[in-house]
Design a protein around this motif. Structure first.
Motif, PDB file in Angstrom:
ATOM      1  N   ARG A  89       0.822  -1.206   0.000  1.00  0.00           N
ATOM      2  CA  ARG A  89       0.000   0.000   0.000  1.00  0.00           C
ATOM      3  C   ARG A  89       0.856   1.254   0.000  1.00  0.00           C
ATOM      4  O   ARG A  89       0.568   2.226  -0.714  1.00  0.00           O
ATOM      5  N   PHE A  90       1.945   1.246   0.776  1.00  0.00           N
ATOM      6  CA  PHE A  90       2.850   2.398   0.769  1.00  0.00           C
ATOM      7  C   PHE A  90       3.424   2.627  -0.632  1.00  0.00           C
ATOM      8  O   PHE A  90       3.509   3.764  -1.108  1.00  0.00           O
ATOM      9  N   TRP A  91       3.838   1.534  -1.286  1.00  0.00           N
ATOM     10  CA  TRP A  91       4.400   1.672  -2.622  1.00  0.00           C
ATOM     11  C   TRP A  91       3.342   2.030  -3.655  1.00  0.00           C
ATOM     12  O   TRP A  91       3.629   2.706  -4.654  1.00  0.00           O
ATOM     13  N   ALA A  92       2.110   1.575  -3.450  1.00  0.00           N
ATOM     14  CA  ALA A  92       1.031   1.883  -4.400  1.00  0.00           C
ATOM     15  C   ALA A  92       0.836   3.388  -4.515  1.00  0.00           C
ATOM     16  O   ALA A  92       0.552   3.916  -5.598  1.00  0.00           O
ATOM     17  N   GLY A  93       1.013   4.087  -3.382  1.00  0.00           N
ATOM     18  CA  GLY A  93       0.898   5.536  -3.443  1.00  0.00           C
ATOM     19  C   GLY A  93       1.954   6.154  -4.336  1.00  0.00           C
ATOM     20  O   GLY A  93       1.647   7.003  -5.183  1.00  0.00           O
ATOM     21  N   ARG A  94       3.189   5.728  -4.178  1.00  0.00           N
ATOM     22  CA  ARG A  94       4.266   6.260  -5.023  1.00  0.00           C
ATOM     23  C   ARG A  94       4.042   5.909  -6.481  1.00  0.00           C
ATOM     24  O   ARG A  94       4.213   6.751  -7.369  1.00  0.00           O
ATOM     25  N   LYS A  95       3.657   4.676  -6.755  1.00  0.00           N
ATOM     26  CA  LYS A  95       3.510   4.257  -8.154  1.00  0.00           C
ATOM     27  C   LYS A  95       2.295   4.895  -8.833  1.00  0.00           C
ATOM     28  O   LYS A  95       2.219   4.926 -10.058  1.00  0.00           O
ATOM     29  N   ALA A  96       1.375   5.401  -8.046  1.00  0.00           N
ATOM     30  CA  ALA A  96       0.182   6.036  -8.611  1.00  0.00           C
ATOM     31  C   ALA A  96       0.327   7.549  -8.713  1.00  0.00           C
ATOM     32  O   ALA A  96      -0.657   8.237  -9.013  1.00  0.00           O
ATOM     33  N   ALA A  97       1.526   8.076  -8.492  1.00  0.00           N
ATOM     34  CA  ALA A  97       1.694   9.529  -8.473  1.00  0.00           C
ATOM     35  C   ALA A  97       1.294  10.172  -9.801  1.00  0.00           C
ATOM     36  O   ALA A  97       0.636  11.222  -9.811  1.00  0.00           O
ATOM     37  N   PHE A  98       1.684   9.577 -10.916  1.00  0.00           N
ATOM     38  CA  PHE A  98       1.389  10.195 -12.211  1.00  0.00           C
ATOM     39  C   PHE A  98      -0.119  10.271 -12.472  1.00  0.00           C
ATOM     40  O   PHE A  98      -0.650  11.350 -12.766  1.00  0.00           O
ATOM     41  N   PRO A  99      -0.863   9.148 -12.381  1.00  0.00           N
ATOM     42  CA  PRO A  99      -2.313   9.280 -12.593  1.00  0.00           C
ATOM     43  C   PRO A  99      -2.995  10.127 -11.530  1.00  0.00           C
ATOM     44  O   PRO A  99      -3.998  10.792 -11.828  1.00  0.00           O
ATOM     45  N   ALA A 100      -2.460  10.121 -10.305  1.00  0.00           N
ATOM     46  CA  ALA A 100      -3.075  10.927  -9.249  1.00  0.00           C
ATOM     47  C   ALA A 100      -2.993  12.409  -9.575  1.00  0.00           C
ATOM     48  O   ALA A 100      -3.965  13.156  -9.390  1.00  0.00           O
ATOM     49  N   VAL A 101      -1.846  12.851 -10.053  1.00  0.00           N
ATOM     50  CA  VAL A 101      -1.707  14.254 -10.450  1.00  0.00           C
ATOM     51  C   VAL A 101      -2.603  14.553 -11.647  1.00  0.00           C
ATOM     52  O   VAL A 101      -3.160  15.646 -11.773  1.00  0.00           O
ATOM     53  N   GLY A 102      -2.767  13.568 -12.526  1.00  0.00           N
ATOM     54  CA  GLY A 102      -3.655  13.756 -13.669  1.00  0.00           C
ATOM     55  C   GLY A 102      -5.101  14.022 -13.284  1.00  0.00           C
ATOM     56  O   GLY A 102      -5.862  14.584 -14.079  1.00  0.00           O
ATOM     57  N   ARG A 103      -5.484  13.652 -12.057  1.00  0.00           N
ATOM     58  CA  ARG A 103      -6.852  13.893 -11.596  1.00  0.00           C
ATOM     59  C   ARG A 103      -7.074  15.330 -11.150  1.00  0.00           C
ATOM     60  O   ARG A 103      -8.225  15.767 -11.040  1.00  0.00           O
ATOM     61  N   ILE A 104      -5.994  16.068 -10.865  1.00  0.00           N
ATOM     62  CA  ILE A 104      -6.160  17.402 -10.284  1.00  0.00           C
ATOM     63  C   ILE A 104      -5.732  18.518 -11.226  1.00  0.00           C
ATOM     64  O   ILE A 104      -5.738  19.683 -10.838  1.00  0.00           O
TER      65      ILE A 104
END
Length: 496
Positions: A327-342
Motif C-alpha cells: 500500500r505504501f508503494w502503491a501511493g508512489r507508483k500512482a503519483a502520475f495518474p493521481a496528479v492527472g486527476r487534479i
C-alpha cells in the motif's frame, strides 16, 4: 501542440499501401483516418502527428517484410509498443508508417535454473514477474507504468523504476535482444551467457529509442524474490532536509532496495486517490525499502532509521506486513495518474542529478514554479537522482503549454549544470531533442549521427527523434541565450 519535424520525406502513400497489403494479412494494416487517430501520440499528448499507415504484424517474417518494403520506398518507420512513453518517442512521422509490435505478446520460455525469460516485445513488464512467480523469481525493473508498459519499450527507453537503485535499470537486466535493421536484416545483440564476443552493442540498443533497430525478442534476467521486504516512511518538515537525507543514507553505506521521494503537493494528490496512509502535514516523505533475509532486513532497517532521524526526520513508520508495504508503494507508483486527476494537463520531466544536489534542485524548482506561475509536484527516484517534476498546466489556456515547456527546459538545463543529464529513463524523443544542446557539444552530436548512420544510413527509423541536427542545436541555444548553458564547465569542448 504540433512538433515540427525537420526531417521530411517524399512519401507515396499508394505505393507503400500496395506493398504492405501484399505482405500483411487482412486486418494488419490501418489506413483510414479514424483508425490512425489513436496512434497520433504516446503518453506525451502535447505532441501529435497522424501517420500515413499503421502496420500490425504478428510474425518476425511480417516485420522483416514491412521493413524491406519501407526501405525500398524510402518511407520512415516508427516502432511502437504500448505507447506509455512520456517523451514522444513513439509519436508518428507524418510521412511514415507506424510499426506496432502490440501483437508480439508471448512469453516464449522461462528457465528457472538459468533465471532467464525469453519474451516478445509486446509482453507487459508486470506479466513477466507474474509468469516467473511460481518459480520464486521476478523481473526487477519496475516502472510505475509496469501494469501496461511493454518489454520492448522498456529496452528502447532503458526504463528504471522504484527499485532501480539496488537492482539496476533495464540495461542491467537484459542479456540478449533480437530484431531487424531498417533494411530487414536479422540481428542479435548480447548472448544468453554473461558476456558476448565483439563490441558491446547490447548496451547501445538499450535506450536507443527505436533509432537503430526494431526489437522482436528479448532475453531478460530473473531475480530471486527476497524472503522479506519492509519499507520505512520517513517524514520531513522541510524538502531540503529530505533531499539531504537521501545522500546521507547512501553515504552511510546503505543501498536500499528502493529509495523514493515525494513532496507535499505529490502526497496531497496521491492520498485521496490511493489512500496509502501518508501524513499530509509533512513537507516531504522518503520511502526507504530493505529486502533480504529477516535478519538482514531487521539490521538494515535499524541502520536506516538511525540515519534518517539524524538527518531530521520528524517521524518514521515501518510497514508491519506485506499488505501495508504494498500500500505504501502503491501511493508512489500512482503519483502520475493521481496528479492527472487534479490538473487538465501536466508535463512529466525526467532529468538526473547527483544525489548530493537534490536539496539544491528542489529549492530551484520552487523558485521556477513561482517564476512561471505553474504548480509542480515532485516525485523522485531519489536513490539515483532521477527527477520527475510534474509541471501542471491547462493546454486550453493560451500560453500555458509554452510556459510549462520553458519551465521544464530550465529544470533540464539546471540538471546539466549540477553535473547531471537531461534524461534518466524516459528518453529524449521529441520532448528533449532541443535541450540536448544543453549537454552535448557539436562533436558529440556529430558522433551520435555517425552511430545512427552506421545502423540506418537513410535515416528512416524514427527520424527527427533523439538526436538534433546541429542547426537545430544552434537555433535552440540562440533562443535560450538568456540561460544558455555555456558555463556548464570551464573545460567544456567548443559548442555550436
Amino acid at each position: 501542440m504540433a512538433f515540427v519535424n525537420d526531417v521530411r520525406f517524399a512519401a507515396d502513400k499508394r505505393a507503400i499501401l500496395a506493398r504492405l497489403r501484399a505482405v500483411l494479412p487482412p486486418g494488419a494494416l490501418l489506413a483510414d483516418e479514424e483508425e490512425l487517430r489513436p496512434y497520433e501520440c504516446d503518453g506525451l499528448t502535447a505532441y501529435r502527428a497522424l501517420p500515413l499507415l499503421v502496420a500490425l504484424p504478428q510474425t518476425e517474417a511480417e516485420v522483416q517484410a514491412v521493413l524491406r518494403a519501407c526501405h525500398d520506398l524510402k518511407v520512415p518507420v516508427v516502432p511502437r509498443g504500448a505507447a506509455t512513453g512520456l517523451s514522444g518517442g513513439a509519436m508518428p512521422h507524418e510521412d511514415g508508417v507506424v510499426l506496432s509490435l502490440a501483437r508480439f505478446r508471448k512469453i516464449l520460455r522461462i528457465d528457472p535454473l538459468a533465471r532467464t525469460a525469453i519474451v516478445q516485445p509486446g509482453v507487459r513488464n508486470l506479466a513477466v514477474s507474474e509468469a516467473a512467480a511460481p518459480f520464486g523469481l521476478y523481473y526487477a525493473p519496475d516502472p510505475s507504468s509496469q501494469i501496461a508498459c511493454t518489454i520492448g519499450g522498456n529496452v528502447a527507453e532503458n526504463s528504471g523504476g522504484v527499485h532501480c537503485l539496488k537492482y539496476g535499470l533495464t540495461v542491467h537486466n537484459v542479456l540478449k535482444v533480437r530484431g531487424f535493421t531498417v533494411e530487414g536484416e536479422a540481428v542479435e545483440f548480447g548472448a544468453a551467457g554473461l558476456d558476448a564476443a565483439g563490441l558491446d552493442l547490447l548496451a547501445v540498443i538499450n535506450g536507443s529509442e527505436g533509432l537503430l533497430a526494431v526489437i522482436t525478442e528479448v532475453t531478460v534476467k530473473l531475480t530471486p524474490k527476497p524472503e522479506l521486504a519492509q519499507v520505512v516512511l520517513a517524514y520531513f518538515d522541510d524538502v531540503q532536509k529530505a533531499g539531504n537525507a537521501v545522500a546521507d543514507v547512501i553515504a552511510a553505506g546503505i543501498i536500499p532496495g528502493g529509495l523514493e521521494m515525494m513532496d507535499k503537493p505529490a502526497t496531497h494528490a496521491v492520498e485521496p486517490y490511493v489512500k496509502a496512509g501518508y501524513d499530509l502535514e509533512a513537507e516531504a516523505v522518503l520511502l526507504c525499502e530493505s529486502d533480504g533475509t529477516p535478519a538482514e532486513v531487521a539490521e538494515e532497517i535499524e541502520r536506516m532509521k538511525a540515519v534518517l532521524e539524524k538527518s531530521g526526520a520528524t517521524s518514521l513508520v515501518v510497514s508491519r506486513d506485506e499488505a501495508e508495504r504494498l500500500r505504501f508503494w502503491a501511493g508512489r507508483k500512482a503519483a502520475f495518474p493521481a496528479v492527472g486527476r487534479i490538473t487538465p494537463d501536466y508535463l512529466c520531466m525526467d532529468g538526473t542529478i547527483p544525489r548530493k544536489r537534490l536539496a539544491e534542485m528542489l529549492e530551484a524548482i520552487a523558485d521556477l514554479s513561482a517564476k512561471y506561475g505553474l504548480r509542480c509536484a515532485n516525485v523522485f527516484h531519489a536513490g539515483d537522482g532521477n527527477l520527475h517534476p510534474l509541471i501542471m498546466y491547462d493546454a486550453n489556456q493560451p500560453g500555458e503549454l509554452e510556459r510549462a515547456t520553458a519551465f521544464g527546459a530550465e529544470i533540464l538545463e539546471l540538471s546539466v549544470r549540477l553535473g547531471g543529464t537531461v534524461t534518466g529513463e524516459h528518453g529524449v524523443g521529441v520532448e528533449k531533442i532541443d535541450v540536448m544542446a544543453a549537454q552535448f557539444t557539436a562533436a558529440e552530436i556529430e558522433a551520435f549521427h555517425r552511430l545512427k548512420a552506421a545502423f540506418d544510413e537513410k535515416g528512416l527509423l524514427n527520424p527527427g527523434k533523439g538526436v538534433p541536427t546541429l542547426a537545430r542545436c544552434r537555433e535552440y541555444l540562440q533562443t535560450r541565450a538568456g540561460i544558455a548553458p555555456s558555463s556548464v564547465s570551464s573545460d567544456a569542448a567548443p559548442r555550436f
